[in-house]
Design a protein around this motif. Structure first.
Motif, PDB file in Angstrom:
ATOM      1  N   PHE A 146       7.086   3.486  -0.077  1.00  0.00           N
ATOM      2  CA  PHE A 146       6.015   4.274  -0.701  1.00  0.00           C
ATOM      3  C   PHE A 146       4.725   4.330   0.143  1.00  0.00           C
ATOM      4  O   PHE A 146       4.211   5.398   0.459  1.00  0.00           O
ATOM      5  CB  PHE A 146       5.719   3.713  -2.094  1.00  0.00           C
ATOM      6  N   GLY A 147       4.217   3.141   0.503  1.00  0.00           N
ATOM      7  CA  GLY A 147       2.941   3.088   1.226  1.00  0.00           C
ATOM      8  C   GLY A 147       3.017   3.771   2.582  1.00  0.00           C
ATOM      9  O   GLY A 147       2.089   4.467   3.002  1.00  0.00           O
TER      10      GLY A 147
ATOM     11  N   PRO B 178     -10.020   1.649  -3.343  1.00  0.00           N
ATOM     12  CA  PRO B 178      -8.887   0.754  -3.087  1.00  0.00           C
ATOM     13  C   PRO B 178      -7.947   1.279  -2.003  1.00  0.00           C
ATOM     14  O   PRO B 178      -7.454   0.501  -1.183  1.00  0.00           O
ATOM     15  CB  PRO B 178      -8.148   0.693  -4.426  1.00  0.00           C
ATOM     16  N   HIS B 179      -7.695   2.601  -2.007  1.00  0.00           N
ATOM     17  CA  HIS B 179      -6.675   3.085  -1.090  1.00  0.00           C
ATOM     18  C   HIS B 179      -7.138   3.081   0.358  1.00  0.00           C
ATOM     19  O   HIS B 179      -6.369   3.359   1.250  1.00  0.00           O
ATOM     20  CB  HIS B 179      -6.164   4.464  -1.511  1.00  0.00           C
TER      21      HIS B 179
ATOM     22  N   ILE C  42       2.909   7.533   2.175  1.00  0.00           N
ATOM     23  CA  ILE C  42       1.555   8.019   1.904  1.00  0.00           C
ATOM     24  C   ILE C  42       0.762   8.086   3.215  1.00  0.00           C
ATOM     25  O   ILE C  42      -0.030   8.998   3.430  1.00  0.00           O
ATOM     26  CB  ILE C  42       0.845   7.080   0.905  1.00  0.00           C
TER      27      ILE C  42
ATOM     28  N   ASP D 201      -3.297   0.979  -4.398  1.00  0.00           N
ATOM     29  CA  ASP D 201      -3.234  -0.165  -3.500  1.00  0.00           C
ATOM     30  C   ASP D 201      -2.416   0.177  -2.261  1.00  0.00           C
ATOM     31  O   ASP D 201      -2.696  -0.288  -1.164  1.00  0.00           O
ATOM     32  CB  ASP D 201      -2.594  -1.329  -4.262  1.00  0.00           C
ATOM     33  N   LEU D 202      -1.396   1.033  -2.448  1.00  0.00           N
ATOM     34  CA  LEU D 202      -0.526   1.400  -1.334  1.00  0.00           C
ATOM     35  C   LEU D 202      -1.019   2.647  -0.622  1.00  0.00           C
ATOM     36  O   LEU D 202      -0.291   3.246   0.158  1.00  0.00           O
ATOM     37  CB  LEU D 202       0.906   1.605  -1.843  1.00  0.00           C
ATOM     38  N   GLY D 203      -2.241   3.066  -0.909  1.00  0.00           N
ATOM     39  CA  GLY D 203      -2.842   4.124  -0.116  1.00  0.00           C
ATOM     40  C   GLY D 203      -2.999   5.479  -0.788  1.00  0.00           C
ATOM     41  O   GLY D 203      -3.442   6.427  -0.158  1.00  0.00           O
TER      42      GLY D 203
ATOM     43  N   PHE E  93     -10.406  -2.595  -7.496  1.00  0.00           N
ATOM     44  CA  PHE E  93     -10.113  -2.061  -8.833  1.00  0.00           C
ATOM     45  C   PHE E  93     -11.224  -2.348  -9.821  1.00  0.00           C
ATOM     46  O   PHE E  93     -11.258  -1.774 -10.897  1.00  0.00           O
ATOM     47  CB  PHE E  93      -8.810  -2.645  -9.374  1.00  0.00           C
TER      48      PHE E  93
ATOM     49  N   ASN F  58       3.206  -2.625   4.753  1.00  0.00           N
ATOM     50  CA  ASN F  58       2.006  -1.914   5.192  1.00  0.00           C
ATOM     51  C   ASN F  58       1.176  -2.723   6.175  1.00  0.00           C
ATOM     52  O   ASN F  58       0.107  -2.289   6.586  1.00  0.00           O
ATOM     53  CB  ASN F  58       1.134  -1.558   3.988  1.00  0.00           C
TER      54      ASN F  58
ATOM     55  N   PHE G 291       7.605   0.815  -9.102  1.00  0.00           N
ATOM     56  CA  PHE G 291       7.699   2.160  -9.663  1.00  0.00           C
ATOM     57  C   PHE G 291       9.096   2.365 -10.237  1.00  0.00           C
ATOM     58  O   PHE G 291      10.077   2.394  -9.492  1.00  0.00           O
ATOM     59  CB  PHE G 291       7.400   3.203  -8.591  1.00  0.00           C
TER      60      PHE G 291
ATOM     61  N   ALA H 228      -0.193   2.188  -6.916  1.00  0.00           N
ATOM     62  CA  ALA H 228      -0.132   3.387  -6.087  1.00  0.00           C
ATOM     63  C   ALA H 228      -1.379   3.480  -5.206  1.00  0.00           C
ATOM     64  O   ALA H 228      -1.289   3.760  -4.011  1.00  0.00           O
ATOM     65  CB  ALA H 228      -0.003   4.624  -6.969  1.00  0.00           C
TER      66      ALA H 228
ATOM     67  N   VAL I 221      -6.075  -4.163   2.360  1.00  0.00           N
ATOM     68  CA  VAL I 221      -5.479  -5.262   1.598  1.00  0.00           C
ATOM     69  C   VAL I 221      -4.372  -4.676   0.731  1.00  0.00           C
ATOM     70  O   VAL I 221      -4.395  -3.502   0.409  1.00  0.00           O
ATOM     71  CB  VAL I 221      -6.513  -5.957   0.677  1.00  0.00           C
ATOM     72  N   ASN I 222      -3.395  -5.488   0.387  1.00  0.00           N
ATOM     73  CA  ASN I 222      -2.378  -5.059  -0.573  1.00  0.00           C
ATOM     74  C   ASN I 222      -2.232  -6.122  -1.649  1.00  0.00           C
ATOM     75  O   ASN I 222      -2.608  -7.268  -1.445  1.00  0.00           O
ATOM     76  CB  ASN I 222      -1.049  -4.797   0.120  1.00  0.00           C
TER      77      ASN I 222
END
Lengths: 270, 268, 367
Positions: free
Chosen positions: C100-101, C74-75, C104, B168-170, C54, C152, C89, B166, C79-80
């Protein structure tokens, strides 16, 4: 990991409403009405040794009856078809959802001198017997209220006993008794220790059951504590001291059970 | 052998249900007698619903259960997420303290809380009266551990990388908790909240020590009614409670069955 | 730092006083496919987590296009990641996972829809939008994870053993697929694996790691043909590794014989490790060979036979398309180019090879 912060409200709550109150119990137990340090309360507990002994004695008897009664039941349940197991499990749990005061009240109505049981006995020309307001009634109330706490842990360990193990033991020449002593009993030991703790702790500390079925003549530790806090003989210092004794009793039992469970584990490895 | 075990199981069920059965039968008795059935009547049910003490107590019980469940679920879920992030040592200490209200005799918990409230009011001068406030505080205290102990295993089972994914995806850490972690542990939260609610409704011993004369919960009223020798309204009340419990269990079981069948269908 | 998209400088990481990374330096070029390869516990995943944000380094710096990003959460990094076991999920369906990304980042719904659809087509999952991710096969889940990351448009994709949970056939397919996606999108792929074959097949460059250190960086060909030490040689493919003595330039002594070789620059009589690949050993008649021995086992491996030959106190692994008989007395020979001389490693690393090489061989069978 900033997530740890999320537990802050709970930690605050836990310290304020779980830890501090227990410290207060110890504090009150060790101080007199004037607030000064004293061992008087603790030594006063001795004069209630009869009550304490009776509580432990009745709780031990109730626990043993629960064990003897629940063990074969749990075993029979664990050998039923899955569908039936679920029904049986529900039936065991259903009474637990009804407040224990109502369940105890039901026994009051059955046991009283003009109650249903004495009526039936009267038809047979017996009695009326003094059933209520006896120690036997108190034990019965405990057994009735707490036997599900013994059945459930026993049942849950027994469902995990592989039927194959039993067949294997029979295959190796064990008779029914041998299978029980060598396979079923050792494997159900964790359930037994859990069940004993779960029945003994509420039984030894009850006050409502003894009041309702014991009629006030068969005081238990719980009644003593209640009297010091809410009864006529208001004395929170003495009440705290008795509470401490009760906690020590419970701790002793639980460490004994843990000890036993550990030994069992080691034994099983060998 | 098989017969013996059937007979024994039957006997045990008889023992478990006889008193309840007798209560139910005599709730329809016309007279006050608890031993002789003199005729069928609903009069005790009518009496029950005109009994203001019982109805008020029922209202109190439900209100306290709702509020304390809400608070303990909020605190407990946040606590479980936090505890899950702790190192082993700290987690051990916190969990052992959390178990305390569960393993301690209830009477000790009740007494200790009543001492705390008295101490707060008399020594510290805090405005905590024995009543709604103290009952809610006490109920939150003994039900939060059940929430934590239901949520924590769900957190352990959860793939830790979901949280990382989550972010990682922002997602910010808070967004990650709300959008991914919470939905994941929802079954545990629901079970925990349900247990908190039922324990709150059912609690007598702890409530007995922390309630003042002003506010009574249903179990406390039941206790004082049993002190009077004859009160057949209790039979009526027991019958209603029994039917409600049976109904709830029945529905939840059917719901579970349906759910299981649905899942199986979808898998195939 | 031209053309380096990510640079690590002196990265040190410790878990409970245990060093995991011991001062790592690494430069990653834009648009390359680079693989971190090493046995479990070598620190490759930790390196990846440092780049994703992380994990925190106790010392050292992380640069993204020359900008230090140590403290960037991280957010906020461009990078992904594709996680081990994908971390899809479970409460969202395929479409919602991929979306999802974008959600957000508050991309408008219409734009999201186009992008998600495009990405699902790219990974071959068009029409799977409404599927429950829990009911997808491993390969399909893998594709959703890739789509979820790539939608993304990251500059860098980090992949943490992404194919570990798949069976062999699917893994081969996905290797080609990943390489194709990398080339068509031009995104930098940083790939972590313990599978040397995977690393050699897909990568532009391979980074071999062990015990928190980088042993060698190079193209797959470099790593295979010119391993810097016996560990790399053993880890990349199978090897015969025996102790030897460098008598002088171009002459090495091992297995009680002197051999001509192409290495020089060692001290006279320096102790060395001699590495010879199984496929470089040739079976000849016993009387014309410097090494002789008895064949102790013969295993058919599909393309070739794998034979173990006992000679001069060592078990030699020989790959050949022609089988000898068990018990046959044969000779072994090799060309000077195939004798690789390496500085002797400390004893404990050699122990490690003993223990691990058999394990990696078992792994080879399973594949």
């Amino acid at each position: 990991m900033r997530n740890k912060v999320l537990s802050a409200p709970y930690l605050f709550w836990m310290v304020l409403f779980t830890v501090v109150p227990l410290i207060l119990v110890a504090y009150y137990a060790l101080t007199g009405a004037d607030g000064g340090f004293t061992l008087k309360n603790v030594s006063d507990v001795r004069q209630f040794s009869g009550v304490i002994f009776r509580s432990v004695w009745l709780a031990v008897i109730a626990t043993l009856i629960c064990l003897v009664m629940a063990y074969p039941l749990a075993y029979s349940m664990s050998r039923l078809r899955p569908q039936m197991q679920r029904v049986a499990l529900l039936m065991v749990m259903l009474p637990m959802w009804i407040n224990f005061l109502l369940r105890t009240y039901a026994w009051m109505t059955l046991l009283e001198n003009t109650g249903l049981i004495n009526q039936l006995l009267g038809l047979l020309g017996i009695g009326p017997l003094q059933l209520i307001n006896t120690q036997g009634a108190v034990v019965l109330g405990m057994v009735y209220n707490y036997v599900p706490f013994m059945i459930l842990p026993l049942y849950s360990v027994m469902t995990k006993i592989d039927q194959g193990l039993i067949h294997a033991a029979q295959d190796l020449g064990s008779n029914t008794l041998g299978v029980f002593v060598n396979v079923v009993l050792p494997l159900s030991m964790p359930g037994i220790t859990t069940g004993i703790t779960m029945v003994f702790v509420p039984a030894v500390s009850t006050f409502a059951i003894s009041r309702m079925l014991g009629g006030g003549q068969n005081l238990m530790i719980g009644d003593l504590i209640e009297l010091q806090f809410l009864g006529t003989s208001y004395n929170p210092n003495l009440g705290s001291a008795i509470s401490m004794v009760l906690m020590v009793l419970v701790l002793l039992l639980m460490s004994a059970m843990n000890q036993y469970a550990d030994e069992e584990k080691e034994g099983m490895i060998i | 052998m098989k017969h013996l075990s059937r007979i024994y199981t039957g006997f045990c069920m008889f023992f478990l249900y006889l008193p309840i059965f007798v209560l139910i039968v005599f709730s329809f008795n016309e007279s006050k007698s608890r031993a002789v059935f003199t005729g069928f009547s609903f009069k005790w049910y009518q009496a029950l619903f005109q009994n203001d003490v019982i109805l008020t107590a029922l209202g109190n019980t439900l209100l306290i259960a709702l509020i304390s469940t809400l608070i303990s679920t909020l605190i407990g879920v946040a606590a479980a997420i936090g505890i899950n992030a702790m190192n082993r040592w700290l987690r051990g200490v916190v969990l052992n303290t959390t178990y305390m209200p569960i393993v301690n005799p209830e009477i000790v918990t009740g007494v200790s809380l009543s001492l705390l409230f008295v101490f707060m009011r008399q020594v510290l001068g805090l405005p905590i009266e024995l009543g709604f406030m103290s009952l809610i505080l006490a109920h939150v205290t003994f039900s939060t551990p059940y929430v934590i102990l239901n949520v924590l295993p769900k957190l352990r089972q959860m793939d830790k990388n979901l949280y990382h994914a989550a972010m990682d995806l922002g997602c910010s850490p808070m967004q990650a908790v709300l959008r991914v972690v919470l939905p994941e542990i929802m079954p545990g939260i629901i079970t925990g909240a349900f247990m908190a609610f039922t324990y709150s409704i059912d609690d007598f011993i702890i409530s007995y020590f922390v309630s003042g004369p002003a506010v009574q919960t249903l179990p406390i009223v039941i206790y004082s009614m049993t002190r009077k020798k004859v009160s057949p309204e209790i039979n009526a009340l027991s019958t209603i409670i029994f039917l409600v419990v049976v109904g709830v269990l029945f529905i939840s079981n059917i719901a579970q069955d349906r759910w299981a069948i649905e899942t199986r269908k979808r898998l195939n | 730092m031209e053309n380096y998209i990510i640079s690590l400088r002196g990265i040190k990481v410790q878990f409970d006083d245990l060093p995991v990374l011991k001062g790592l330096d690494l430069d990653i070029r834009d648009e390359e496919f680079i693989t971190l390869l090493g046995p479990s516990g070598c620190g490759k995943t930790t390196t990846l987590r440092i780049m994703a944000g992380f994990a925190e380094a106790s010392e050292g710096d992380v640069f993204f296009e020359g900008v230090r990003i140590n403290d960037l959460p991280p957010h906020k990094r461009n990078v992904n990641t594709i996680f081990q076991k994908y971390a899809l999920f479970p409460h969202l369906n395929v479409y919602q996972n991929v979306e999802f990304g974008l959600k957000i980042k508050k991309i408008p719904a219409a734009e999201r829809k186009v992008k998600v659809k495009e990405m699902l087509e790219l990974v071959g999952l068009g029409g799977f939008e409404a599927r429950d991710v829990n009911l997808l096969s491993g390969g399909q889940q893998q594709r959703v994870a890739i789509a979820r990351a790539l939608v993304n448009q990251p500059r860098v994709l980090l992949l943490d053993e992404p194919l570990g949970a798949l069976d062999l056939k699917l893994r081969k397919e996905m290797q080609t697929e990943l390489k194709r996606i990398q080339q068509s999108t031009g995104i930098t792929f940083i790939y972590v694996t313990h599978d040397q074959e995977e690393a050699l097949t897909m990568s532009d460059r391979v980074v071999v790691m062990k015990d928190g250190e980088i042993l060698q960086i190079g193209t797959p060909q470099d790593i295979y043909n010119e391993p810097v030490n016996a560990f790399v040689a053993d880890f990349i493919g199978e090897s015969n590794i025996v102790p030897g003595v460098m008598r002088r330039d171009f002459l090495v002594e091992f297995a009680n014989n002197a051999f001509r070789c192409v290495d020089k620059g060692f001290e006279p009589d320096q102790l060395v490790d001699v590495v010879i690949r199984p496929e470089d050993l040739r079976i000849v008649a016993a009387d014309e060979a410097p090494l002789t021995g008895v064949v102790s086992s013969v295993t058919f491996k599909g393309v070739h036979y794998e034979m173990m030959v006992e000679s001069a106190g060592h078990d030699w692994m020989v790959h050949s398309t022609q089988a000898s008989e068990v018990g046959e007395f044969i000779g072994l020979t090799m060309s000077p180019y195939d004798i690789h001389i390496m500085e002797r490693m400390e004893d404990d690393s050699l122990d490690w090879i003993e223990g691990e090489s058999s394990a990696s061989m078992e792994g080879g069978h399973a594949e």
